[in-house]
Design a protein around this motif. Structure first.
Motif, mmCIF file in Angstrom:
data_model
loop_
_atom_site.group_PDB
_atom_site.id
_atom_site.type_symbol
_atom_site.label_atom_id
_atom_site.label_comp_id
_atom_site.label_asym_id
_atom_site.label_seq_id
_atom_site.Cartn_x
_atom_site.Cartn_y
_atom_site.Cartn_z
ATOM 1 N N CYS A 130 0.842 -1.212 0.000
ATOM 2 C CA CYS A 130 0.000 0.000 0.000
ATOM 3 C C CYS A 130 0.874 1.257 0.000
ATOM 4 O O CYS A 130 0.555 2.246 -0.659
ATOM 5 C CB CYS A 130 -0.943 0.007 1.192
ATOM 6 N N ARG A 131 1.978 1.193 0.749
ATOM 7 C CA ARG A 131 2.894 2.347 0.784
ATOM 8 C C ARG A 131 3.470 2.598 -0.615
ATOM 9 O O ARG A 131 3.605 3.734 -1.060
ATOM 10 C CB ARG A 131 4.017 2.083 1.792
ATOM 11 N N TYR A 133 2.036 1.847 -3.444
ATOM 12 C CA TYR A 133 0.954 2.381 -4.300
ATOM 13 C C TYR A 133 0.855 3.891 -4.106
ATOM 14 O O TYR A 133 0.808 4.663 -5.072
ATOM 15 C CB TYR A 133 -0.367 1.710 -3.919
ATOM 16 N N GLU A 134 0.865 4.292 -2.847
ATOM 17 C CA GLU A 134 0.793 5.699 -2.476
ATOM 18 C C GLU A 134 1.986 6.476 -3.073
ATOM 19 O O GLU A 134 1.837 7.546 -3.649
ATOM 20 C CB GLU A 134 0.849 5.746 -0.938
ATOM 21 N N GLN A 135 3.149 5.865 -2.909
ATOM 22 C CA GLN A 135 4.403 6.470 -3.375
ATOM 23 C C GLN A 135 4.405 6.656 -4.892
ATOM 24 O O GLN A 135 4.842 7.674 -5.415
ATOM 25 C CB GLN A 135 5.539 5.521 -2.992
ATOM 26 N N GLN A 168 -4.177 6.844 4.589
ATOM 27 C CA GLN A 168 -3.469 6.592 3.325
ATOM 28 C C GLN A 168 -3.999 5.279 2.734
ATOM 29 O O GLN A 168 -4.861 4.638 3.334
ATOM 30 C CB GLN A 168 -1.972 6.438 3.613
ATOM 31 N N THR A 169 -3.432 4.887 1.609
ATOM 32 C CA THR A 169 -3.817 3.617 0.994
ATOM 33 C C THR A 169 -3.573 2.477 1.994
ATOM 34 O O THR A 169 -2.511 2.403 2.612
ATOM 35 C CB THR A 169 -2.980 3.382 -0.282
ATOM 36 N N ARG A 170 -4.603 1.632 2.175
ATOM 37 C CA ARG A 170 -4.494 0.584 3.199
ATOM 38 C C ARG A 170 -5.555 -0.486 2.999
ATOM 39 O O ARG A 170 -6.494 -0.297 2.223
ATOM 40 C CB ARG A 170 -4.642 1.196 4.599
ATOM 41 N N MET A 199 -7.470 3.628 -1.481
ATOM 42 C CA MET A 199 -6.753 4.878 -1.228
ATOM 43 C C MET A 199 -7.370 5.484 0.029
ATOM 44 O O MET A 199 -8.568 5.285 0.291
ATOM 45 C CB MET A 199 -7.004 5.889 -2.352
ATOM 46 N N THR A 203 -5.017 10.519 0.637
ATOM 47 C CA THR A 203 -4.607 10.247 -0.750
ATOM 48 C C THR A 203 -5.540 10.991 -1.712
ATOM 49 O O THR A 203 -5.098 11.648 -2.661
ATOM 50 C CB THR A 203 -4.710 8.726 -1.064
#
Ligand code: GLP
Length: 261
Positions: A130-131, A133-135, A168-170, A199, A203
């Protein structure tokens, strides 16, 4: 989480259209203009995409613009809001299948530029996933336009009641009402996954433009609640009111319970 009373509370722009189709065509045309102008300046366009019945006409119009008016998706990157977990991409219930059916199979987007949360990712490393994806969203310059629907729980993406403002995305648990609403598509409620990757609120709020769409009488009550409640995690969509880049696009039925100014 910042205390909700310290957050700004804007009155989002509300655009009301006679029907969902007219509204969707307008949104698709706005997206097309952005893709074209970014293309002219040699830039990619990053779209944040939603699933559900609400955005279908927008995708239909984007496909028409591609077929009939030469709209190219070669320099478009897309990030989908959410995916059920677990979920195989080739399942007819996956959001991957939904996006292919309604948009990706009909336009010239590069499959390498399509990002949808991976419903097959091993649970043990889901946080890292997920981190990443966010990044990735940040690495590609952030989302230009984020499309949103709204669930009857007030969810955006799968940010269900209780979702935090800075989320955040999770991986999240789905609300019972959300699973009831999804039951028809799965045959029965027991078949609807109990979890999803989504997201987060943060996000979504980072996007440069956020368009929340709602059509029909069935959405009137939650739109009224969202607009008239204070900011609260109980109705995650209220957090959209902290951001002046948010616009609500409604048909007359979805807007019908709003107080007339
Ligand atoms: C699903 C999606 C949401 C969507 C919501 C509303 O739960 N994850 O992103 O907004 O459904 O669905 P519909 O557009 O079908 O009303």
């Amino acid at each position: 989480m910042p205390h909700v009373s310290s957050l700004g509370n804007y009155n989002p722009v509300v655009s009301v259209y006679p029907d969902a189709k007219v509204a969707s065509i307008d949104i698709a045309q706005r997206i097309a203009s952005l893709i074209r102008s970014n293309h002219q300046s040699g830039k990619q366009t990053v779209l944040g995409l939603a699933t559900g019945s609400t955005p279908i006409y927008v995708y239909e119009e984007l496909v028409r613009l591609h077929r009939e008016e030469h709209l190219r998706f070669k320099d478009v990157v897309s990030f989908n809001l959410d995916e059920y977990f677990p979920m195989q991409p080739d399942s007819p219930h996956s959001y991957v299948a939904f996006m292919q059916k309604h948009l990706f199979d009909h336009v010239d987007i590069n499959p390498d530029n399509v990002y949808i949360p991976d419903g097959t990712h091993p649970r043990e490393s889901i946080e890292d996933y997920c981190r990443t994806y966010e990044q990735k969203i940040g690495d590609l310059g952030g989302i230009d336009i984020q499309l949103l629907g709204i669930g009857r729980t007030g969810h955006i993406g799968f940010n269900e009641p209780g979702a935090e403002f800075d989320s955040q995305t999770r991986l999240v648990e789905l609300n019972d009402l959300t699973r009831t609403d999804a039951a028809a598509g799965f045959g029965e409620k027991e078949q609807v996954p109990t979890e999803a990757i989504t997201m987060g609120i943060d996000t979504i709020l980072k996007a440069r433009k956020i368009i929340l769409m709602a059509w029909g009488k069935g959405k009137a009550a939650i739109i009224k609640k969202m607009m008239e409640s204070d900011l609260t995690p109980d109705i995650p969509a209220t957090f959209l009111k902290t951001c002046e880049r948010v616009e609500l696009v409604l048909d007359t039925e979805a807007a019908s319970d709003l107080r007339k100014e």
